[in-house]
Motif scaffolding. Structure first.
Motif, short mmCIF file in Angstrom:
data_model
loop_
_atom_site.label_atom_id
_atom_site.label_comp_id
_atom_site.label_asym_id
_atom_site.label_seq_id
_atom_site.Cartn_x
_atom_site.Cartn_y
_atom_site.Cartn_z
N GLU A 291 -59.24 68.17 56.67
CA GLU A 291 -58.29 68.07 57.78
C GLU A 291 -58.05 66.60 58.13
N ALA A 292 -59.14 65.82 58.23
CA ALA A 292 -59.01 64.41 58.60
C ALA A 292 -58.19 63.67 57.57
N MET A 293 -58.47 63.90 56.30
CA MET A 293 -57.77 63.17 55.25
C MET A 293 -56.30 63.56 55.20
N ALA A 294 -56.02 64.83 55.48
CA ALA A 294 -54.64 65.29 55.47
C ALA A 294 -53.85 64.70 56.64
N LYS A 295 -54.46 64.76 57.83
CA LYS A 295 -53.75 64.32 59.03
C LYS A 295 -53.56 62.81 59.05
#
Lengths: 596, 258
Positions: A149-153
């Motif tokens: 999630e962090a890498m995507a956002k």
């Protein structure tokens, strides 16, 4: 006649004296938590008598994440620490959970999560990893879902597990640093002690502080919750309230008495004490309560799970998860609110009054309805006496024990063989773990019974087949877990001394697997009883299930009650007196008490 | 002196990274050789190659004139961590190596010898204790006895004392030296601690950063037991080694990493 009269009066004072007896016999609440030194510190004060209760005894057990998830569904423990993301999934599959408290809540500092590369690596940020390989301890784990999630956002990366920007692979947690060091992976997600060791050695660099990023985007997140079940809560609400109080107190105690608790656990787990300071201060907090902030964080986590970064998953999930998840949140919030405290004696009185009322209601109700609907307590007592006096009925009991024993033995051996095959012959692993195991898990016991009846007729073979096939995935998953948890260093030591695979297996692998074997037996025993009755009812010609089937047709409800009471007693006693001690002994003697 | 271990032109790559280009060194029979080098330079890897736990890509390794795949049975390891089986007491752990190499019957016959070895490492009274009840130093002593129990010609030590406190480390060094003098085994001892190498070695083989090669092969002739503070010749070697280490580890400020 005279004598009976006397007994009746003699019993009366005993009845009135009972509250005090009950107050002395404390109830037990069992709690399964994450197998990790950090959580050993959380429950340390409970285990070592620093946090006590007059009302309950708490028995804590550390188990691995897959076992926690499994235990959540088998209801083996009163309270289980489980993955946040699993709660709506469980609800969708009919497993109702109630959240008691938040178990892991990310710290404001947000450390401990992240994507690590080898020192001097050309990859400086997450975007550099496009087309590269990122290794994780579990592609479906909640913690790793947060990393994605962090890498995507933050970096706009497509983090789909298949067909995304980054090739993502699952590597067993202990091997992650080695995979990084040897270049098998370009980057890796490290957690807890591994992240800490990475920080200590300086051999690895964190290029993407996912915890910090998530704190900025979503606020702090809850990754694990302590859950129980509606029926358990309803049966002993005070016991669970007391448990929650104790867990909070134990967690507080650890933070207030760091030298004592962290020192002891560090020694026991053979890990540097500083790890605990870092873990509690910089990576995770253990709220042990459930407030609005936690409820919000849990909902956020569920939404992250729904949004997923998998094209395939959310479609399937969303339909079920939305409403159920909301239902759980609402239920959760209610249970999270602290309930008013009553004194111990009042609680015991209430419990007794409840039991007495129930017994009275049973007697009264039994007097008003025919015994085929509800037999009177005395009738059940008579049926129980008759049961143990009848060779025919004892033979049925023996048959059921035989079915269960045979099924456990076959399932254990088959599961062990399959797990070993998958472990030692890597080519077979996908077939066994990705196809066979989920397939067996998915199909219900009753379905197997009906099929087995077609194949084997109504017979013991059908019953044993059904129980075995239901138990098989339990054995497979647990023993796989055991094989994956084998100490690589110990194995290498063994290889340095001798090349005989047989000696190696007998002297190192088998003893190291014993704790997992014991846990497997325990879980299988509980499950086997549940399946056995159904299988015998529909597919058996002998056994308690068959007996119930006949009794039912005879309107002999007292015998059904007897069988039920007997099973409850047998399973409970066997678990308490045989399997729990066996599991404790093996894990103490062969298990994680690692001398390294 | 016969050659116990020969490393000839050995090259190795792991996961695409060159670990060794060409490494050459020898260890004579009965010799005490220290492999010294900065952390992560592949010292332990060379032990794994000698013990046939890892195959090199090119070059030749000989153990008493044979390939490691045949010569491994003359070797015993003492690893960085003791690697004891938690379910076996000290005596049974000493016998574990014998059982794995020669079988259960041989292990039963070796009980007396295992007791002697526990006595040799000063742990006879602790024979019945489980690893959890032993200190870190005591566990490593059991591991040393386990290695001696298979009566190997060669013992490979992989930074065996690096996880121990300085006092224990000093005591165990002295013990290893004593055992070596008594048994005359060939010892190849990996360390990144300059003082440790200077205290123990007949010869120090100094390794570079990756891709690793042998920088120096230094004979230490000083009499034993050695006192690093009083011996000028040793002090000179120490200074030289420290300078070499500085050039290898520009980021490190400590003189003697440990």
């Amino acid at each position: 006649m005279k004598r009976r009269q006397f007994l009746k009066y003699a019993a009366a004072p005993a009845l009135f004296a009972a509250p005090y007896v009950h107050a002395q016999a404390k109830q037990k609440v069992t709690y399964a938590h994450l197998l990790d030194p950090c959580y050993d510190a959380v429950v340390w004060a409970i285990k070592n008598g620093r946090v006590k209760s007059d009302v309950i005894d708490v028995e804590t057990t550390g188990v691995t994440i897959p076992t926690l998830l499994q235990a959540t569904s088998t209801k083996q423990f009163d309270v289980v620490m489980t993955a946040v993301i699993g709660v709506p999934a469980a609800a969708a599959r009919g497993l109702e959970l109630r959240i008691l408290s938040a178990g892991l809540y990310s710290s404001p500092a947000g450390e401990g999560g992240g994507v690590w590369v080898k020192k001097g690596s050309p990859f400086k940020t997450a975007t550099d990893l496009k087309g590269k390989t990122l290794a994780s301890y579990g592609l479906r784990a909640t913690g790793y879902m947060f990393v994605r999630e962090a890498m995507a956002k933050k970096f706009g990366l497509n983090m789909a597990l298949e067909g995304g920007d980054i090739r993502q692979v699952e590597v067993q947690a202990p091997n992650l640093p080695a995979a990084l060091a040897t270049g098998q992976a370009d980057a890796a997600a490290l957690i807890h002690s591994q992240a800490w060791r990475a920080l200590q050695t300086g051999d690895f660099v964190n290029i993407c502080e996912t915890g910090v990023i998530l704190n900025e985007i979503h606020g702090r997140l809850v990754s694990a919750v302590n859950v129980s079940y509606p029926e358990k809560l309803a049966a002993r609400p005070d016991a669970f309230k007391e448990f929650s109080r104790m867990l909070k107190a134990s967690s507080d105690y650890a933070l207030a008495n760091r030298d004592e608790v962290f020192g002891a656990v560090a020694k026991q787990a053979n890990i540097d004490r500083k790890f605990f300071d870092w873990w509690f201060d910089r990576t995770s907090t253990v709220p042990a309560v459930f407030g609005d902030a936690h409820a919000k964080a849990v909902t956020t986590a569920w939404n992250i799970g729904l949004a997923g970064h998998d094209p395939e998953r959310p479609r399937r999930g969303r339909a079920h998860l939305g409403p159920s998840a909301q239902g759980v949140t609402a239920a959760t919030a209610r249970h999270g609110a602290a309930a008013p405290d009553a004194s111990t004696r009042t609680k015991a009185l209430v419990a007794l009054a409840f039991a007495a009322t129930l017994a009275l209601a049973w007697s009264l109700a039994a007097g008003r309805v025919p015994p085929y609907i509800l037999p009177a307590p005395a009738d059940v007592g008579k049926a129980a006496l008759a049961f143990f006096g009848s060779a025919r009925q004892l033979a049925h009991l023996g048959a059921t024990l035989g079915h269960i024993g045979a099924s456990i033995a076959i399932a254990f051996v088959l599961g062990a063989l399959l797990a070993l095959l998958a472990h030692y012959a890597a080519w077979s692993a996908p077939a066994i773990h990705r196809r066979l195991s989920p397939f067996l898990n998915a199909f219900s016991g009753i379905g197997w019974t009906l099929l087995a009846v077609i194949w084997f007729g109504v017979s013991s073979a059908t019953v044993v087949f059904t129980i075995t096939i239901v138990l098989l995935p339990f054995a497979l998953v647990n023993l796989r877990e055991g094989l994956e948890a084998l100490d690589r260093e110990l194995l290498e030591m063994g290889r340095s001394f001798g090349r005989s695979r047989l000696r190696h297996f007998a002297a190192i692998v088998v003893p190291a697997l014993l704790p997992f074997g014991a846990a497997t037996l325990r879980i299988m025993f509980g499950v086997a009883w549940k399946v056995a009755l159904t299988a015998e009812l529909f597919g058996g010609s002998r056994g308690l299930g068959y007996m119930i089937n006949i009794a039912r047709q005879d309107y002999d409800t007292a015998t059904i009650f007897t069988v039920i009471l007997f099973i409850i007693l047998a399973v409970y006693l066997a678990d308490r007196l045989a399997f729990a001690p066996l599991e404790r002994y093996t894990s103490r003697h062969f298990g994680r008490a690692k001398a390294r | 002196m016969n050659t116990a271990i020969a490393f000839e032109n050995v090259g190795l790559a792991l996961g695409g990274e060159r670990i060794y280009d060409s490494v050459d060194f020898t260890v004579g029979e009965g010799e005490f050789v220290c492999l010294l080098g900065p952390s992560g330079c592949g010292k332990s890897t060379s032990l794994r190659i000698i013990g046939d736990l890892l195959r090199p890509d090119n070059g030749r390794v000989l153990v008493n004139g044979r390939a490691p795949a045949e010569g491994w049975s003359e070797i015993a390891f003492v690893f960085q961590s003791p690697r004891l089986a938690p379910w076996r007491n000290a005596l049974a752990n000493v016998l574990l190596g014998v059982e794995l190499r020669f079988g259960k019957a041989a292990a039963r016959r070796s009980t007396d010898k295992a007791r002697e070895l526990l006595a040799l490492v000063g742990l006879l009274d602790s024979a019945a204790k489980y690893p959890l009840m032993l200190s870190g130093g005591e566990r490593q002593r059991v591991a040393i006895a386990r290695a001696l129990a298979v009566d190997p010609a060669i013992i490979l030590f992989d930074e065996p004392f690096s996880a121990l406190d300085p006092n224990t480390r000093g005591r165990l060094r002295a013990e290893i030296e004593r055992i070596w003098l008594e048994t005359k085994k060939t010892i190849l001892f990996v360390t990144h601690d300059i003082d440790e190498a200077l205290t123990l070695a007949d010869r120090i083989v100094l390794m570079s950063n990756k891709p690793t090669r042998v920088l120096e092969d230094i004979r230490i002739a000083a009499p034993r037991p050695r006192n690093l503070n009083d011996d000028h010749a040793l002090a000179a070697i120490k200074t030289r080694l420290q300078d070499l280490f500085h050039s290898l580890e520009p980021a490190t400020t400590e003189d003697s990493p440990s």
